[in-house]
Structure formats: structure tokens, C-alpha cells
Design a protein around this motif. Structure first.
Motif, PDB file in Angstrom:
ATOM      1  N   HIS A   1       3.522  -6.944   9.108  1.00  0.00           N
ATOM      2  CA  HIS A   1       4.489  -6.299   9.984  1.00  0.00           C
ATOM      3  C   HIS A   1       3.815  -5.158  10.729  1.00  0.00           C
ATOM      4  CE1 HIS A   1       4.505  -3.324   6.791  1.00  0.00           C
ATOM      5  NE2 HIS A   1       4.967  -4.212   5.936  1.00  0.00           N
ATOM      6  N   THR A   2       4.483  -4.645  11.730  1.00  0.00           N
ATOM      7  CA  THR A   2       3.871  -3.616  12.577  1.00  0.00           C
ATOM      8  C   THR A   2       3.859  -2.249  11.916  1.00  0.00           C
ATOM      9  OG1 THR A   2       6.005  -3.267  13.667  1.00  0.00           O
ATOM     10  CG2 THR A   2       4.485  -4.823  14.693  1.00  0.00           C
ATOM     11  N   ASP A   3       4.728  -2.042  10.918  1.00  0.00           N
ATOM     12  CA  ASP A   3       4.731  -0.770  10.200  1.00  0.00           C
ATOM     13  C   ASP A   3       3.567  -0.781   9.213  1.00  0.00           C
ATOM     14  OD1 ASP A   3       5.149   1.513   8.773  1.00  0.00           O
ATOM     15  OD2 ASP A   3       7.064   0.895   7.893  1.00  0.00           O
ATOM     16  N   THR A   4       2.504  -0.098   9.545  1.00  0.00           N
ATOM     17  CA  THR A   4       1.305  -0.115   8.698  1.00  0.00           C
ATOM     18  C   THR A   4       1.194   1.157   7.851  1.00  0.00           C
ATOM     19  OG1 THR A   4       0.017   0.732  10.567  1.00  0.00           O
ATOM     20  CG2 THR A   4       0.031  -1.659  10.219  1.00  0.00           C
ATOM     21  N   ASP A   5       2.330   1.682   7.439  1.00  0.00           N
ATOM     22  CA  ASP A   5       2.354   2.858   6.572  1.00  0.00           C
ATOM     23  C   ASP A   5       2.034   2.407   5.150  1.00  0.00           C
ATOM     24  OD1 ASP A   5       2.835   5.089   5.058  1.00  0.00           O
ATOM     25  OD2 ASP A   5       4.744   5.589   6.008  1.00  0.00           O
ATOM     26  N   THR A   6       0.787   2.479   4.778  1.00  0.00           N
ATOM     27  CA  THR A   6       0.393   2.003   3.448  1.00  0.00           C
ATOM     28  C   THR A   6       1.014   2.845   2.348  1.00  0.00           C
ATOM     29  OG1 THR A   6      -1.635   3.330   3.501  1.00  0.00           O
ATOM     30  CG2 THR A   6      -1.780   1.074   4.316  1.00  0.00           C
ATOM     31  N   ASP A   7       1.215   4.131   2.593  1.00  0.00           N
ATOM     32  CA  ASP A   7       1.831   4.981   1.578  1.00  0.00           C
ATOM     33  C   ASP A   7       3.246   4.496   1.258  1.00  0.00           C
ATOM     34  OD1 ASP A   7      -0.435   6.525   1.433  1.00  0.00           O
ATOM     35  OD2 ASP A   7       0.327   8.121   2.734  1.00  0.00           O
ATOM     36  N   ALA A   8       4.003   4.122   2.290  1.00  0.00           N
ATOM     37  CA  ALA A   8       5.368   3.637   2.073  1.00  0.00           C
ATOM     38  C   ALA A   8       5.360   2.326   1.308  1.00  0.00           C
ATOM     39  CB  ALA A   8       6.081   3.475   3.414  1.00  0.00           C
ATOM     40  N   HIS A   9       4.415   1.442   1.641  1.00  0.00           N
ATOM     41  CA  HIS A   9       4.314   0.153   0.948  1.00  0.00           C
ATOM     42  C   HIS A   9       4.037   0.353  -0.538  1.00  0.00           C
ATOM     43  CE1 HIS A   9       3.218  -4.068   0.285  1.00  0.00           C
ATOM     44  NE2 HIS A   9       2.086  -3.643  -0.263  1.00  0.00           N
ATOM     45  N   PHE A  10       3.067   1.198  -0.845  1.00  0.00           N
ATOM     46  CA  PHE A  10       2.730   1.420  -2.246  1.00  0.00           C
ATOM     47  C   PHE A  10       3.825   2.203  -2.975  1.00  0.00           C
ATOM     48  CE2 PHE A  10      -1.387  -0.019  -0.898  1.00  0.00           C
ATOM     49  CZ  PHE A  10      -1.916  -0.614  -2.027  1.00  0.00           C
ATOM     50  N   ALA A  11       4.514   3.091  -2.277  1.00  0.00           N
ATOM     51  CA  ALA A  11       5.617   3.818  -2.906  1.00  0.00           C
ATOM     52  C   ALA A  11       6.735   2.859  -3.293  1.00  0.00           C
ATOM     53  CB  ALA A  11       6.144   4.888  -1.951  1.00  0.00           C
ATOM     54  N   LYS A  12       6.984   1.862  -2.457  1.00  0.00           N
ATOM     55  CA  LYS A  12       8.015   0.869  -2.764  1.00  0.00           C
ATOM     56  C   LYS A  12       7.650   0.080  -4.023  1.00  0.00           C
ATOM     57  CE  LYS A  12       9.348  -1.493   0.791  1.00  0.00           C
ATOM     58  NZ  LYS A  12       9.391  -2.534   1.854  1.00  0.00           N
ATOM     59  N   MET A  13       6.377  -0.251  -4.155  1.00  0.00           N
ATOM     60  CA  MET A  13       5.946  -0.993  -5.339  1.00  0.00           C
ATOM     61  C   MET A  13       5.999  -0.120  -6.588  1.00  0.00           C
ATOM     62  SD  MET A  13       2.949  -3.595  -4.093  1.00  0.00           S
ATOM     63  CE  MET A  13       1.739  -2.377  -3.585  1.00  0.00           C
ATOM     64  N   GLU A  14       5.587   1.137  -6.454  1.00  0.00           N
ATOM     65  CA  GLU A  14       5.634   2.042  -7.613  1.00  0.00           C
ATOM     66  C   GLU A  14       7.062   2.258  -8.076  1.00  0.00           C
ATOM     67  OE1 GLU A  14       5.772   5.559 -10.085  1.00  0.00           O
ATOM     68  OE2 GLU A  14       6.690   5.374  -8.096  1.00  0.00           O
ATOM     69  N   ALA A  15       8.003   2.325  -7.125  1.00  0.00           N
ATOM     70  CA  ALA A  15       9.410   2.501  -7.488  1.00  0.00           C
ATOM     71  C   ALA A  15       9.955   1.268  -8.211  1.00  0.00           C
ATOM     72  CB  ALA A  15      10.237   2.783  -6.233  1.00  0.00           C
ATOM     73  N   PHE A  16       9.469   0.093  -7.855  1.00  0.00           N
ATOM     74  CA  PHE A  16       9.932  -1.153  -8.478  1.00  0.00           C
ATOM     75  C   PHE A  16       9.377  -1.310  -9.893  1.00  0.00           C
ATOM     76  CE2 PHE A  16       9.348  -5.990  -8.586  1.00  0.00           C
ATOM     77  CZ  PHE A  16      10.642  -6.224  -9.034  1.00  0.00           C
ATOM     78  N   ALA A  17       8.131  -0.891 -10.106  1.00  0.00           N
ATOM     79  CA  ALA A  17       7.493  -1.008 -11.427  1.00  0.00           C
ATOM     80  C   ALA A  17       6.970   0.357 -11.852  1.00  0.00           C
ATOM     81  CB  ALA A  17       6.360  -2.025 -11.378  1.00  0.00           C
ATOM     82  N   PRO A  18       7.873   1.289 -12.179  1.00  0.00           N
ATOM     83  CA  PRO A  18       7.440   2.660 -12.473  1.00  0.00           C
ATOM     84  C   PRO A  18       6.523   2.724 -13.693  1.00  0.00           C
ATOM     85  CG  PRO A  18       9.757   2.341 -13.053  1.00  0.00           C
ATOM     86  CD  PRO A  18       9.332   1.124 -12.299  1.00  0.00           C
ATOM     87  N   ASN A  19       5.462   3.492 -13.533  1.00  0.00           N
ATOM     88  CA  ASN A  19       4.519   3.787 -14.623  1.00  0.00           C
ATOM     89  C   ASN A  19       3.652   2.614 -15.047  1.00  0.00           C
ATOM     90  OD1 ASN A  19       5.683   6.370 -14.648  1.00  0.00           O
ATOM     91  ND2 ASN A  19       7.230   5.739 -16.122  1.00  0.00           N
ATOM     92  N   ALA A  20       3.738   1.497 -14.325  1.00  0.00           N
ATOM     93  CA  ALA A  20       2.943   0.324 -14.701  1.00  0.00           C
ATOM     94  C   ALA A  20       1.449   0.601 -14.617  1.00  0.00           C
ATOM     95  CB  ALA A  20       3.307  -0.865 -13.817  1.00  0.00           C
ATOM     96  N   ALA A  21       1.033   1.435 -13.653  1.00  0.00           N
ATOM     97  CA  ALA A  21      -0.395   1.633 -13.409  1.00  0.00           C
ATOM     98  C   ALA A  21      -1.088   2.477 -14.469  1.00  0.00           C
ATOM     99  CB  ALA A  21      -0.602   2.260 -12.033  1.00  0.00           C
ATOM    100  N   ILE A  22      -0.335   3.155 -15.325  1.00  0.00           N
ATOM    101  CA  ILE A  22      -0.970   3.978 -16.356  1.00  0.00           C
ATOM    102  C   ILE A  22      -1.888   3.120 -17.223  1.00  0.00           C
ATOM    103  CG2 ILE A  22      -0.590   5.381 -18.421  1.00  0.00           C
ATOM    104  CD1 ILE A  22       2.028   6.330 -17.186  1.00  0.00           C
ATOM    105  N   ALA A  23      -1.399   1.962 -17.647  1.00  0.00           N
ATOM    106  CA  ALA A  23      -2.193   1.096 -18.513  1.00  0.00           C
ATOM    107  C   ALA A  23      -3.477   0.660 -17.830  1.00  0.00           C
ATOM    108  CB  ALA A  23      -1.367  -0.125 -18.937  1.00  0.00           C
ATOM    109  N   ASN A  24      -3.423   0.455 -16.525  1.00  0.00           N
ATOM    110  CA  ASN A  24      -4.618   0.020 -15.806  1.00  0.00           C
ATOM    111  C   ASN A  24      -5.650   1.126 -15.685  1.00  0.00           C
ATOM    112  OD1 ASN A  24      -2.080  -1.489 -14.435  1.00  0.00           O
ATOM    113  ND2 ASN A  24      -3.832  -2.861 -14.596  1.00  0.00           N
ATOM    114  N   VAL A  25      -5.227   2.290 -15.216  1.00  0.00           N
ATOM    115  CA  VAL A  25      -6.166   3.393 -15.019  1.00  0.00           C
ATOM    116  C   VAL A  25      -6.739   3.868 -16.349  1.00  0.00           C
ATOM    117  CG1 VAL A  25      -6.392   5.777 -14.196  1.00  0.00           C
ATOM    118  CG2 VAL A  25      -5.080   4.115 -12.863  1.00  0.00           C
ATOM    119  N   ALA A  26      -5.930   3.905 -17.388  1.00  0.00           N
ATOM    120  CA  ALA A  26      -6.378   4.389 -18.692  1.00  0.00           C
ATOM    121  C   ALA A  26      -6.994   3.293 -19.559  1.00  0.00           C
ATOM    122  CB  ALA A  26      -5.206   5.029 -19.435  1.00  0.00           C
ATOM    123  N   GLY A  27      -6.991   2.054 -19.073  1.00  0.00           N
ATOM    124  CA  GLY A  27      -7.609   0.961 -19.821  1.00  0.00           C
ATOM    125  C   GLY A  27      -6.838   0.521 -21.041  1.00  0.00           C
ATOM    126  N   LEU A  28      -5.514   0.747 -21.054  1.00  0.00           N
ATOM    127  CA  LEU A  28      -4.699   0.455 -22.234  1.00  0.00           C
ATOM    128  C   LEU A  28      -4.136  -0.967 -22.198  1.00  0.00           C
ATOM    129  CD1 LEU A  28      -2.595   3.756 -22.285  1.00  0.00           C
ATOM    130  CD2 LEU A  28      -4.804   3.312 -23.392  1.00  0.00           C
TER     131      LEU A  28
END
Length: 456
Positions: A374-401
Motif C-alpha cells: 500500500h502507499t502508506d509506508t509508515d513502518t512504525d505504524a505497521h509494526f505497532a499494529k502487529m505488536e498490539a495484536f501479539a503483545p510481548n511476543a518478542a521478549i522470547a525472541n530477543v532474550a532467547g527464551l
């Protein structure tokens, strides 16, 4: 139980054959093509592999001998299956691998028969599975909704019964999110315990892990045991496991209710439950780190393959541009941020053996919710939408858990709802043990489709 273990048992005891199971899978892939789960199939490879499996001596057979298996169009590679990472430009540049990656060699040793690839969003950049130029993968429970991602195609394939089990990857929830969307079990393993060589194409500074999506905890546990190459002894199961219950205020009533019910199941299994504040701030920080890693990774990826920005979806081009603009000193500082976050995450388990939380904040959104084109290339908004859908999911990835997701009942909309357990590094086996206790007490799910080739 209707799962890959049951299908392997049926092949082993002669109630069916690897050939018959593979033909059933091929037929199911054709019959359910509109679900968009599969992006590549080699029927000759499928039939040759099944015939060889039926002629294999019994003492040379692994726990999943003869079970049809689909790889993901992203991550570790299998001989003969060309990975394009959901991107049109990649499809014209990649050749079929001439050998298995270390992970797929281990999968084959376990008895799996890889014969195709499942849908992924372009470069794995969305929590859905809409490959560029191809139909999107649709949730089998409601085809108007996303199956999650980026291992969404794998989730559709298993929930729709095309195969009983499928390869999946997770860099920011990409195993656990589709597991929750589609009523499946998925383990994001501890960092470094699953083989990633010889090419380490999906390393992503250590945040990515790979394993499977399946319909049962026992399938996931057995698959993990078959490919886990860690030399560390597994974590012991305490007499009274201490479980922290972390409920983010961003999660809706259905997610909270399912997680509380899973906590009750663990209480009934002899665990001690203590409510704690959800680590939302840490989750947001982890998600920001993942976003930066994906930007730099994509920039390097496109450069290596000589793919220009006009050959990828607009949002991917915008993200790659950010990656190219990043200073090496800032990237070095990011590694320190990762170390600090990992240390803080590990400290959460000083008084607990595992943490129980929802996977998602809401039911799966409609198809197109995470569109990259799409023409809206606001990557921050895209990633914020994903973080809101799966809150805190990335902790396990960054921390290797390690973190395992599994279903617990249904939501009002007629969709399964998922919960997850995460624990300290190396606690994969413990999490699978606890997940089995939840599974044994969870409401049974009736999947939209039976597993292809499994005798009734």
C-alpha cells in the motif's frame, strides 16, 4: 488423538502406508487450494519419498516415519524445495537447494517426508501469510480472517488437515501467533538449541528459532526431541511448578478468560499460580529491537540478491531504506540493548519456573489487516499494529527464551483461543510438560477438516 503421532503409528502398524498418506495429502492440497496454504509442491518428490519410506527397514525408522511434511517458504531449506520468502522478486532468483539444511536433515531422520512449501508474507514482515502475487492464506475456521503469521501457511495446512504437522519459524511470534489463530500447538525453542546451519540464512542476530506447528503437544515434544542438538541436560520438572500469571490489560475478555482457565488447569495439575504485572514495557522494547534487526536484515538481503526497492512491496522498501540508513555504531549499541533485556527477562524467573500469558490481544483480524502493498509506508505504524495484536511476543525472541502456544477452548466468534507458556533458556522440555497438563484439561477442539490419510 488425531495428530502426526497417530498417523505415524498407523503407518507403522500397517493400517496405512506412506504412499497412501502422501496421496491423501496431495489430494487435500488440491481440494483446499483456495485456502492458500501451499505455494509450491513437487509431486514427484512426494511420491518418490513415500515409496522409499515404505521400503525402509523398521530399525531405520524415526518417530514420524512416512508422515507427509511441508516446509515453510522462509527459513531453513530442504533439498529440491526453492524458498522465495513470499516475495515475487525472490522467485526469479532462487534455485532449488541441492542438499538439506541441518534442520531438514534432522527432520528427515525423524521420518518426515518434505514435499512442498507453505505460504509466508514477503520476507516474513507481517503477522499473516499473503505471498506477493499469490492468494493469501485463509484461516480454515473462518476464511475471511487471517491465520496469523508469518508461519500462517503452515498453520492453515495443519488446521485444514493437508498435513498433520509442518515446519514453522519464529522471529517475533511467528510460530505462536498462527498457533493461536488456528487452534494449534507451537514451540518457539530456546536460542541455539535447534540447528541453523550450514548457511544460517535465518539467524537474524539470534532472535529467530524454527520448529513445527502441530495439533498436539506430544507431536511438538517429539519433534523437538528429534532435532534438538543441545548438550545441556533438560530442566527438571519441580514437584510444585511455580507459575506466574501475566495478563496484559490490552488483551480482550476472551483471551483473559482462556488464560485464567489454563491457570486453573495448572492449579489442578499441582502448580502454584501467582499473578504478576504483565511485562508490557519490556515487550515494547523487545519489539522495537526486532523491528530494527528486520530492517537491517532486509537491507542486506536485498543487496546480496541485487533486488531493488521498486521490486518489493512499498512497505518492505521503506523498511529496507531504514536499514540502509542505520549507523554501524547504532547497530553495535543494539547488541548491548539485547544483552540488557535478556538479563532482565532471565531475572523474571528467579521466583518462577514459567510464565503463563495470552498469545493475542484479540481474535484474528480480517485478511489484509497487515498488508505490505500500500502507499502508506509508515513502518512504525505497521509494526505497532502487529505488536498490539501479539503483545510481548518478542521478549522470547530477543532474550532467547522458549515459549509454547496451545489452544484452550473457543471464543464467541467460533474461533479457537490460544495461551502461551514461556520460561528460562533451556526450559523447552519443562514447558512442553506443563503444556501437556493444560492440554489434558482443556476443552477438546473439533477441527474444520480431518487429517489427510489418517485412518478413522
Amino acid at each position: 488423538m488425531n495428530d502426526a503421532t497417530a498417523l505415524a503409528s498407523a503407518i507403522s502398524d500397517g493400517r496405512t502406508t506412506a504412499r497412501a498418506a502422501m496421496e491423501a495429502s496431495l489430494s487435500a492440497c488440491d481440494a483446499h487450494a483456495k485456502l492458500g496454504a501451499v505455494v509450491f509442491i513437487d509431486k514427484a518428490v512426494a511420491r518418490t519419498g513415500a515409496a522409499a519410506a515404505d521400503n525402509t527397514a523398521r530399525n531405520d525408522r524415526g518417530p514420524f516415519h512416512g508422515v507427509p511434511f511441508l516446509g515453510k517458504d522462509l527459513g531453513s531449506t530442504a533439498e529440491g524445495l526453492p524458498i522465495a520468502a513470499g516475495a515475487a522478486a525472490m522467485r526469479t532468483r532462487v534455485a532449488a537447494p541441492e542438499a538439506d539444511s541441518d534442520l531438514f536433515a534432522a527432520f528427515r531422520q525423524a521420518g518426515f517426508l518434505p514435499f512442498g512449501l507453505t505460504a509466508s508474507p514477503p520476507f516474513g514482515l507481517a503477522l499473516d501469510a499473503a505471498p506477493e502475487g499469490l492468494p493469501p492464506a485463509c484461516n480454515p475456521w473462518n476464511p475471511s480472517l487471517t491465520p496469523g503469521g508469518s508461519s500462517g501457511g503452515a498453520a492453515v495446512a495443519v488446521a485444514a488437515g493437508l498435513v498433520a504437522i509442518a515446519h514453522a519459524t519464529d522471529a517475533a511470534g511467528s510460530i505462536r501467533v498462527p498457533a493461536a489463530c488456528c487452534g494449534l500447538v507451537g514451540l518457539k525453542p530456546s536460542q541455539g538449541v535447534i540447528p541453523a546451519g550450514p548457511n544460517f540464512n535465518n539467524h537474524l542476530m539470534g532472535i529467530a528459532s524454527e520448529l513445527v506447528l502441530a495439533r498436539s503437544v506430544r507431536d511438538v515434544t517429539t519433534a523437538f526431541g528429534a532435532v534438538n542438538f543441545s548438550t545441556r541436560p533438560p530442566a527438571a520438572v519441580p514437584n510444585t511448578p511455580r507459575i506466574a500469571l501475566a495478563l496484559s490489560a490490552r488483551c480482550d475478555a476472551a483471551q483473559i478468560a482462556a488464560t485464567r482457565a489454563a491457570a486453573d488447569a495448572l492449579t489442578a495439575a499441582g502448580c502454584a499460580i501467582t499473578a504478576i504485572a504483565a511485562p508490557d514495557q519490556m515487550g515494547a522494547e523487545a519489539h522495537a529491537i526486532v523491528k530494527t534487526i528486520l530492517a537491517v536484515s532486509l537491507a542486506e538481503w536485498l543487496l546480496a540478491l541485487e533486488i531493488t526497492d521498486d521490486q518489493v512491496p512499498p512497505l518492505a522498501a521503506a523498511l529496507a531504506s531504514k536499514g540502509r540508513a542505520m549507523q554501524a555504531t547504532d547497530l553495535f549499541a543494539l547488541t548491548r540493548r539485547m544483552a540488557h533485556l535478556s538479563d532482565r527477562a532471565a531475572a523474571m524467573f528467579t521466583n518462577f519456573d514459567a510464565i503463563l500469558s495470552p498469545v493475542l490481544s484479540t481474535p484474528p483480524p480480517p485478511l489484509g489487516a497487515f498488508d505490505l502493498d500500500h502507499t502508506d509506508t509508515d513502518t512504525d505504524a505497521h509494526f505497532a499494529k502487529m505488536e498490539a495484536f501479539a503483545p510481548n511476543a518478542a521478549i522470547a525472541n530477543v532474550a532467547g527464551l522458549p515459549a509454547v502456544a496451545l489452544p484452550f477452548g473457543m471464543q464467541n466468534a467460533g474461533l479457537p483461543v490460544g495461551v502461551q507458556l514461556w520460561g528460562p533458556h533451556g526450559a523447552d522440555g519443562l514447558l512442553c510438560h506443563l503444556a501437556a497438563q493444560i492440554e489434558a484439561r482443556a476443552p477438546a477442539l473439533t477441527y474444520p477438516f480431518d487429517i489427510a490419510g489418517l485412518p478413522t
